[in-house]
Design a protein around this motif. Sequence first.
Motif, mmCIF file in Angstrom:
data_model
loop_
_atom_site.group_PDB
_atom_site.id
_atom_site.type_symbol
_atom_site.label_atom_id
_atom_site.label_comp_id
_atom_site.label_asym_id
_atom_site.label_seq_id
_atom_site.Cartn_x
_atom_site.Cartn_y
_atom_site.Cartn_z
ATOM 1 N N UNK A 57 0.833 -1.199 0.000
ATOM 2 C CA UNK A 57 0.000 0.000 0.000
ATOM 3 C C UNK A 57 0.875 1.259 0.000
ATOM 4 N N UNK A 58 0.383 2.304 -0.679
ATOM 5 C CA UNK A 58 1.009 3.615 -0.620
ATOM 6 C C UNK A 58 0.099 4.542 0.162
ATOM 7 N N UNK A 59 0.647 5.132 1.226
ATOM 8 C CA UNK A 59 -0.108 6.023 2.108
ATOM 9 C C UNK A 59 0.603 7.364 2.137
ATOM 10 N N UNK A 60 -0.152 8.447 2.036
ATOM 11 C CA UNK A 60 0.418 9.782 2.059
ATOM 12 C C UNK A 60 0.038 10.499 3.346
ATOM 13 N N UNK A 61 1.032 11.137 3.949
ATOM 14 C CA UNK A 61 0.844 11.925 5.156
ATOM 15 C C UNK A 61 0.895 13.396 4.760
ATOM 16 N N UNK A 62 -0.270 14.050 4.823
ATOM 17 C CA UNK A 62 -0.412 15.443 4.412
ATOM 18 C C UNK A 62 -0.450 16.350 5.636
ATOM 19 N N UNK A 63 -0.166 17.630 5.423
ATOM 20 C CA UNK A 63 -0.249 18.595 6.508
ATOM 21 C C UNK A 63 0.600 19.806 6.209
ATOM 22 N N UNK A 64 0.327 20.872 6.925
ATOM 23 C CA UNK A 64 1.124 22.076 6.762
ATOM 24 C C UNK A 64 2.487 21.890 7.415
ATOM 25 N N UNK A 215 5.236 4.983 2.777
ATOM 26 C CA UNK A 215 4.659 6.084 3.540
ATOM 27 C C UNK A 215 5.317 7.351 3.016
ATOM 28 N N UNK A 216 4.509 8.193 2.400
ATOM 29 C CA UNK A 216 4.982 9.353 1.657
ATOM 30 C C UNK A 216 4.541 10.628 2.361
ATOM 31 N N UNK A 217 5.502 11.458 2.780
ATOM 32 C CA UNK A 217 5.195 12.784 3.309
ATOM 33 C C UNK A 217 5.253 13.760 2.140
ATOM 34 N N UNK A 218 4.167 14.490 1.910
ATOM 35 C CA UNK A 218 4.113 15.379 0.749
ATOM 36 C C UNK A 218 3.294 16.631 1.031
ATOM 37 N N UNK A 219 3.684 17.731 0.364
ATOM 38 C CA UNK A 219 2.840 18.901 0.284
ATOM 39 C C UNK A 219 2.272 19.078 -1.116
ATOM 40 N N UNK A 225 -1.950 12.689 -4.950
ATOM 41 C CA UNK A 225 -3.325 12.247 -5.248
ATOM 42 C C UNK A 225 -3.351 11.135 -6.283
ATOM 43 N N UNK A 226 -2.354 11.096 -7.155
ATOM 44 C CA UNK A 226 -2.293 10.071 -8.193
ATOM 45 C C UNK A 226 -1.541 8.820 -7.756
ATOM 46 N N UNK A 227 -0.984 8.840 -6.542
ATOM 47 C CA UNK A 227 -0.153 7.731 -6.079
ATOM 48 C C UNK A 227 -0.739 6.957 -4.916
ATOM 49 N N UNK A 228 -1.296 7.683 -3.953
ATOM 50 C CA UNK A 228 -1.628 7.063 -2.667
ATOM 51 C C UNK A 228 -2.978 6.364 -2.685
ATOM 52 N N UNK A 229 -3.072 5.281 -1.924
ATOM 53 C CA UNK A 229 -4.342 4.584 -1.722
ATOM 54 C C UNK A 229 -5.154 5.250 -0.623
ATOM 55 N N UNK A 230 -4.449 5.772 0.392
ATOM 56 C CA UNK A 230 -5.106 6.452 1.504
ATOM 57 C C UNK A 230 -4.282 7.663 1.911
#
Length: 261
Positions: A57-64, A215-219, A225-230
């Motif tokens: 799974x690919x999961x993205x951690x978003x935030x300022x 686990x991907x940290x991204x801004x 949006x095109x990569x992560x499952x959640x």
Amino acid sequence: MTAPEVLHAPSASAHAPVSDAALQGAASAALHIDKLHAWYGESHVLHGVNLHVQPGETVCLLGRNGAGRTTTLRAIMGLTSARTGSIRVFGYEVIGVPRHRVAPLGVGYCPEERGIFASLSAHENFLLPPELKTGFSGLSEDEIYALFPNLRERAKSPGTRLSGGEQQMLAVARILRTGARLLLLDEISEGLAPVIVQALGRAMNALKNKGFSILLVEQNFRFSANLADRFYVMEGGQIVLEIARADLEKNRATLKGLLGI
């Protein structure tokens, strides 16, 4: 996978009791974080973070900026002053485990600062991390160069003569030969040209298809949006929202409020 000898299940006194279902979920996940608190010195940065990444799974951690995303990755690797809670990597508890024992569980960490050595060629930089006895097979050089063909062309160039995008590719590429199967990637698209970002996106999808957990940290929301499952959204050192990719559109107003996108 055989665990290193130092890795044992925590005693009952180390953590609050958890249900059998929770333990089974933690054991089956590539990464399972429960009630994680972390500090830098006296500064309490993470306040009860809960998240998980399933195998493949690919999961993205978003935030300022300042939300605690990078600290979450650093806490997994044992690079904060103190941690409490639970971090399980492929079923093994790493809270209290020496930091040099985390990578051999199959974790590859690519921090925001790429750490490319100017005195070494691109290929020598690529060969720096040792192959680890993780229980997984690392990718071969040919497989890695197929993902990042620019690096084969620039193999003899000094590391810091590479473009920013090529240096980022190199930073990701060198952890793939170690035997890592859980990748912690911090802002890998930041400041890069769109064509390089697209190339990195293709590589991430190829790694997912090969069974890597990410686990991907991204801004860069368009990139993730095109990569992560959640997606998890962090604010003030806590997870405030979890969204599946299929639910992004209906949560756009909430995301805009939290992230300003």
